[in-house]
Design an enzyme around this catalytic site. Structure first.
Site, PDB file in Angstrom:
ATOM      1  N   ARG A 198       0.836  -1.207   0.000  1.00 47.30           N
ATOM      2  CA  ARG A 198       0.000   0.000   0.000  1.00 47.30           C
ATOM      3  C   ARG A 198       0.873   1.260   0.000  1.00 47.30           C
ATOM      4  O   ARG A 198       1.046   1.916  -1.023  1.00 47.30           O
ATOM      5  CB  ARG A 198      -0.961  -0.036   1.207  1.00 47.30           C
ATOM      6  CG  ARG A 198      -2.142   0.912   1.082  1.00 47.30           C
ATOM      7  CD  ARG A 198      -1.827   2.340   1.429  1.00 47.30           C
ATOM      8  NE  ARG A 198      -1.347   2.493   2.801  1.00 47.30           N
ATOM      9  CZ  ARG A 198      -0.794   3.614   3.263  1.00 47.30           C
ATOM     10  NH1 ARG A 198      -0.640   4.661   2.479  1.00 47.30           N
ATOM     11  NH2 ARG A 198      -0.360   3.682   4.511  1.00 47.30           N
ATOM     12  N   ASP A 199       1.496   1.561   1.126  1.00 49.36           N
ATOM     13  CA  ASP A 199       2.307   2.777   1.227  1.00 49.36           C
ATOM     14  C   ASP A 199       3.481   2.718   0.241  1.00 49.36           C
ATOM     15  O   ASP A 199       3.873   3.736  -0.337  1.00 49.36           O
ATOM     16  CB  ASP A 199       2.817   2.903   2.663  1.00 49.36           C
ATOM     17  CG  ASP A 199       3.585   4.177   2.920  1.00 49.36           C
ATOM     18  OD1 ASP A 199       3.488   5.112   2.115  1.00 49.36           O
ATOM     19  OD2 ASP A 199       4.288   4.236   3.937  1.00 49.36           O
ATOM     20  N   HIS A 253       6.183   4.422  12.602  1.00 50.58           N
ATOM     21  CA  HIS A 253       6.310   4.374  11.138  1.00 50.58           C
ATOM     22  C   HIS A 253       7.433   5.334  10.756  1.00 50.58           C
ATOM     23  O   HIS A 253       7.207   6.529  10.586  1.00 50.58           O
ATOM     24  CB  HIS A 253       4.979   4.778  10.511  1.00 50.58           C
ATOM     25  CG  HIS A 253       4.917   4.665   9.026  1.00 50.58           C
ATOM     26  ND1 HIS A 253       4.106   3.765   8.378  1.00 50.58           N
ATOM     27  CD2 HIS A 253       5.560   5.334   8.050  1.00 50.58           C
ATOM     28  CE1 HIS A 253       4.241   3.898   7.068  1.00 50.58           C
ATOM     29  NE2 HIS A 253       5.133   4.858   6.838  1.00 50.58           N
ATOM     30  N   HIS A 258      10.719   6.742   8.506  1.00 51.47           N
ATOM     31  CA  HIS A 258      11.309   6.832   7.172  1.00 51.47           C
ATOM     32  C   HIS A 258      12.806   7.045   7.319  1.00 51.47           C
ATOM     33  O   HIS A 258      13.265   7.664   8.283  1.00 51.47           O
ATOM     34  CB  HIS A 258      10.685   7.983   6.384  1.00 51.47           C
ATOM     35  CG  HIS A 258       9.318   7.649   5.849  1.00 51.47           C
ATOM     36  ND1 HIS A 258       8.676   8.428   4.917  1.00 51.47           N
ATOM     37  CD2 HIS A 258       8.488   6.621   6.104  1.00 51.47           C
ATOM     38  CE1 HIS A 258       7.496   7.892   4.630  1.00 51.47           C
ATOM     39  NE2 HIS A 258       7.355   6.799   5.337  1.00 51.47           N
ATOM     40  N   CYS A 305       8.634   9.311  -0.064  1.00 51.80           N
ATOM     41  CA  CYS A 305       7.657  10.338   0.287  1.00 51.80           C
ATOM     42  C   CYS A 305       7.785  11.444  -0.737  1.00 51.80           C
ATOM     43  O   CYS A 305       8.860  12.027  -0.890  1.00 51.80           O
ATOM     44  CB  CYS A 305       7.903  10.892   1.670  1.00 51.80           C
ATOM     45  SG  CYS A 305       6.820  12.294   2.024  1.00 51.80           S
ATOM     46  N   ASN A 362      10.349   4.751   3.123  1.00 50.21           N
ATOM     47  CA  ASN A 362       9.997   3.805   4.171  1.00 50.21           C
ATOM     48  C   ASN A 362      11.186   2.973   4.634  1.00 50.21           C
ATOM     49  O   ASN A 362      12.021   2.552   3.836  1.00 50.21           O
ATOM     50  CB  ASN A 362       8.929   2.844   3.630  1.00 50.21           C
ATOM     51  CG  ASN A 362       7.589   3.517   3.455  1.00 50.21           C
ATOM     52  OD1 ASN A 362       7.121   4.194   4.347  1.00 50.21           O
ATOM     53  ND2 ASN A 362       6.986   3.332   2.284  1.00 50.21           N
TER      54      ASN A 362
HETATM   55 MG    MG Z   1       5.567   5.577   4.821  1.00 46.64          MG
END
Ligand code: MG
Length: 321
Positions: free
Chosen positions: A30-31, A224, A226, A257, A266
């Site tokens: 997803r991300d 979460h 990065h 991002c 990520n």
């Molecule tokens: Mg992310």
């Protein structure tokens, strides 16, 4: 591409002050894929999720029910989700729902684990949702209420928890306020996003301590991170020392991002698993299978994985070319 035999590592028992087990919330499908330039075929996505499950991941965020105009990479959610119906019940497949319309689509397909996506800063709420922070929370309230009424589990993502590209460092009390609001409306779990990757371990510790001070229990907190500034693993370790046991990561480091002007986004699941193995922390993940999966997906995306662990454990086999 094949995977080398894993080098010997010192598998110590879990050190004092660290959890014995960590649940990885895998966000690559997803991300990760929503932030990749290339759009992957639905059947490849389905195989990706199956391979992630085969590698031992048990929480695999599958897709997003946003309007296809905003995230064309995930426009096939209706076609993808049914292809995942054969996965064992031990594997949960959360999906992102931006609003009630997205929730309707997810519920119609039988999804019961959903996530909403809030912002800790006004600038990002405006840029991403075209709303103020409080207007966005008001939009999520009926989504969370209905998902809970359907017996669902709701995760509340919160972006820009540490720094914001327009506003700079984000004050801890501002983040705590939105976290508290998400839990008060019924979210079961939070995911604290370092969306532009600027957090450092002391900031992580300060935020987690402040959250506990606002009666946010540590078991409800996921992190979460990065890796934009190379701090994702250090930040993860700080969170583990605080008692956090849910860590988001993206297989192969998929996705970046779009606001960070950097290729690194990520935290790669393989890099996370490598560190946790070394700390004697159980994840249930077969690192060799996971690396092979990310190497395979990198082939579909037409570029190498940014994960250092994937690169270290993979090599081109001349006999296969
Ligand atoms: Mg992310």
């Amino acid at each position: 591409m094949t995977v080398r035999g894993l080098p010997m590592t010192v598998a110590a028992p879990a050190a004092d002050g660290l959890p014995a087990r960590v649940r990885i919330h895998e966000v690559g499908a997803r991300d990760g894929l929503q932030n990749e330039k290339a759009t992957v075929q639905t059947r490849v996505k389905a195989e990706f999720v199956h391979r992630l499950a085969d590698a031992g991941l048990t929480t695999i965020e599958a897709t997003s029910f946003v309007h296809p105009r905003w995230v064309p990479q995930l426009a096939d959610a209706e076609a993808l989700f049914p292809l995942l119906g054969d996965l064992p019940e031990t594997v949960s497949l959360p999906v992102l729902v931006p609003n009630e319309r997205g929730l309707d689509r997810a519920l119609a397909l039988g999804a019961r684990r959903v996530a909403v996506f809030a912002s800790a800063t006004e600038s990002f709420a405006r840029a991403n949702l075209n709303r103020t922070v409080d207007e966005a929370l008001a939009m999520f309230d009926p989504v969370v209420t209905r998902a809970k009424a359907e017996g669902g589990h709701v995760r509340g993502y919160l972006s820009m928890c540490f720094g914001d590209p327009w506003e700079g460092p984000v004050p801890v009390p501002q983040v705590v306020r939105v976290c508290r609001a998400l839990l008060d409306m019924g979210c079961d779990e939070l995911s604290l996003g370092d969306t532009i990757g600027v957090a450092t371990p002391g900031h992580v510790q300060a935020l987690l301590t402040a959250l506990n001070g606002a009666d946010v229990p540590t078991p409800s907190i996921g992190v979460h991170f990065h890796d934009t500034y190379g701090q994702a693993l250090a930040n993860t370790l700080a969170a583990l020392r605080h008692g956090v046991t849910t860590v988001d990561a993206s297989a192969g480091g998929l996705g970046g991002c779009p606001y960070a002007k950097s290729a690194t986004g990520n935290l790669a699941t393989e890099d996370l698993v490598w560190m946790l193995r070394g700390l004697g922390i159980d994840t249930g993940v077969d690192l060799g299978r996971l690396v092979a999966t990310s190497a395979w997906m990198a082939g579909h995306l037409g570029r190498p994985s940014p994960s250092r662990t994937v690169r270290a454990l993979s090599h081109e086999d001349p006999k296969e070319q």
